[in-house]
Design a protein around this motif. Sequence first.
Motif, mmCIF file in Angstrom:
data_model
loop_
_atom_site.group_PDB
_atom_site.id
_atom_site.type_symbol
_atom_site.label_atom_id
_atom_site.label_comp_id
_atom_site.label_asym_id
_atom_site.label_seq_id
_atom_site.Cartn_x
_atom_site.Cartn_y
_atom_site.Cartn_z
ATOM 1 N N LYS A 1 -0.548 0.165 -6.195
ATOM 2 C CA LYS A 1 -1.788 0.828 -5.788
ATOM 3 C C LYS A 1 -1.425 1.882 -4.742
ATOM 4 O O LYS A 1 -0.531 1.663 -3.913
ATOM 5 C CB LYS A 1 -2.806 -0.167 -5.251
ATOM 6 N N HIS A 8 -6.303 -2.210 4.800
ATOM 7 C CA HIS A 8 -5.398 -2.982 3.955
ATOM 8 C C HIS A 8 -4.987 -4.284 4.647
ATOM 9 O O HIS A 8 -4.857 -5.343 4.006
ATOM 10 C CB HIS A 8 -4.151 -2.164 3.616
ATOM 11 N N ILE A 52 1.621 5.090 0.036
ATOM 12 C CA ILE A 52 0.906 6.240 0.597
ATOM 13 C C ILE A 52 1.673 7.502 0.229
ATOM 14 O O ILE A 52 2.817 7.695 0.641
ATOM 15 C CB ILE A 52 0.779 6.121 2.126
ATOM 16 N N TYR A 76 -5.959 9.371 9.132
ATOM 17 C CA TYR A 76 -6.320 8.929 7.780
ATOM 18 C C TYR A 76 -5.508 7.681 7.402
ATOM 19 O O TYR A 76 -6.050 6.718 6.848
ATOM 20 C CB TYR A 76 -6.037 10.038 6.766
ATOM 21 N N ASN A 125 2.135 9.806 -8.197
ATOM 22 C CA ASN A 125 0.986 8.931 -8.398
ATOM 23 C C ASN A 125 1.138 8.113 -9.675
ATOM 24 O O ASN A 125 0.955 6.883 -9.681
ATOM 25 C CB ASN A 125 -0.295 9.773 -8.446
ATOM 26 N N GLU A 169 0.863 -1.169 0.000
ATOM 27 C CA GLU A 169 0.000 0.000 0.000
ATOM 28 C C GLU A 169 0.907 1.228 0.000
ATOM 29 O O GLU A 169 1.505 1.585 1.027
ATOM 30 C CB GLU A 169 -0.900 0.012 1.236
ATOM 31 N N HIS A 187 -6.649 3.662 6.802
ATOM 32 C CA HIS A 187 -6.370 3.050 5.501
ATOM 33 C C HIS A 187 -5.553 1.769 5.647
ATOM 34 O O HIS A 187 -5.873 0.757 5.016
ATOM 35 C CB HIS A 187 -5.633 4.059 4.614
ATOM 36 N N TYR A 247 -2.584 5.150 -2.016
ATOM 37 C CA TYR A 247 -3.496 6.017 -1.270
ATOM 38 C C TYR A 247 -2.907 7.415 -1.386
ATOM 39 O O TYR A 247 -1.915 7.741 -0.733
ATOM 40 C CB TYR A 247 -3.606 5.562 0.180
ATOM 41 N N ASP A 248 -3.511 8.231 -2.218
ATOM 42 C CA ASP A 248 -2.973 9.552 -2.541
ATOM 43 C C ASP A 248 -3.617 10.595 -1.633
ATOM 44 O O ASP A 248 -4.801 10.914 -1.752
ATOM 45 C CB ASP A 248 -3.242 9.878 -4.010
#
Length: 384
Positions: free
Chosen positions: A345, A380, A309, A372, A336, A307, A376, A347-348
């Motif tokens: 993948k 995950h 970030i 946040y 990104n 993940e 997240h 998390y932006d």
Amino acid sequence: MSSKLKPFLPIFISGAIFIIFVLLPSSWFTGLVNQKTLAENRMSLTDQVLKGTLIQERLFNHNDKYYPIYGSSELEKDDPFNPAVALNKHNASHQPFLIGTGGNTDLVNGIELASNYDELKGKKFAFIISPQWFTNHGLTNQNFDARVSQNQINQLFHQKNMSNELKQRYAKRLLQFKHVHNKDFLRTTVENKGKTDGNYISNFKENQLVKIEAIKSLANFKDVPLEHVKPVTDEKASWSEMRDVATQYGKAHSQSNEFKIRDKYWKLIKANKRKINRDYEFNINSPEFSDLKLLVDTMREAGADVEYISIPANGKWYDHIGVDIEKREPVYKKINKTVTENGGKIYDMTDKDYEPYVITDAVHIGWKGWVYIDEHVAHHMKEK
């Protein structure tokens, strides 16, 4: 024994012990790194975690309890919303295991992870990307020397499942650093298109480094940054409740300035009378993008479940010092794109560039920003 030799007895004993230590195989010591060691080093951020091979290897090879989080200096901040503090048995299925310190940019983290390439398939973890890494110069020689270990590089080139193409790319990149150890080995690896001939360090040296690392892992000789930090929310608090508390906490700790920078850091800024210049950051052509691509390509080929970030900067503060959104936005977008177009993948969080209490100073995620991330990564952890 002669009375003349008695004063030298401690020296003889010490010498004998040293010789025995040198001759013993490293396999006699690696068992020292066990589940207890992992528990003791979950938040330690010591060199044995960051630059070693044994703790991270065990983390991926013999563990289903922890969720690694890779990053840089944000992991060291004494913030009660840091996932290692705020996540618990009610809101997360695994305990976060922190791996990072200031100066740990994409290549440093990439080498750490690539040295465990053969163990990464299907393994879940998070990787925090900081926008201030993307400078004119990228990773400096100084940070490379301080953050990357010979043993990790050596182990990287021993990964049986890693493609020759990736090994060649790592060898090429490593050759760009002034004090890299074995340039002949790296040049040969490049010339042989990633096929390795020999070792980056000798078997004897590897044996000694592993033994020293195993012994050092038994005890921490520095303060653990988060050791005394306690949660400020109830253990069963909802995510929205945690965000509300984090907002109030951030507000209470940033009363001194309009930029929502924590008061302790603002005091340091005011004490420094020199003009702040960050013009070298947010470079759309930074060499850091190539390092990020190398890391993402490595994780994709290894089959890791990462993940990524992408965190923002403090937009209001950066506007104030002359690095405006027109310069920041293209870098955010390219981060990104580099991740997603290479199979990752993300998390932006960069749309929170101007949101109060997401960043605690100029660039470090914290308070509401951590919540946040907490939510997240907790999701995950549970994803199949």
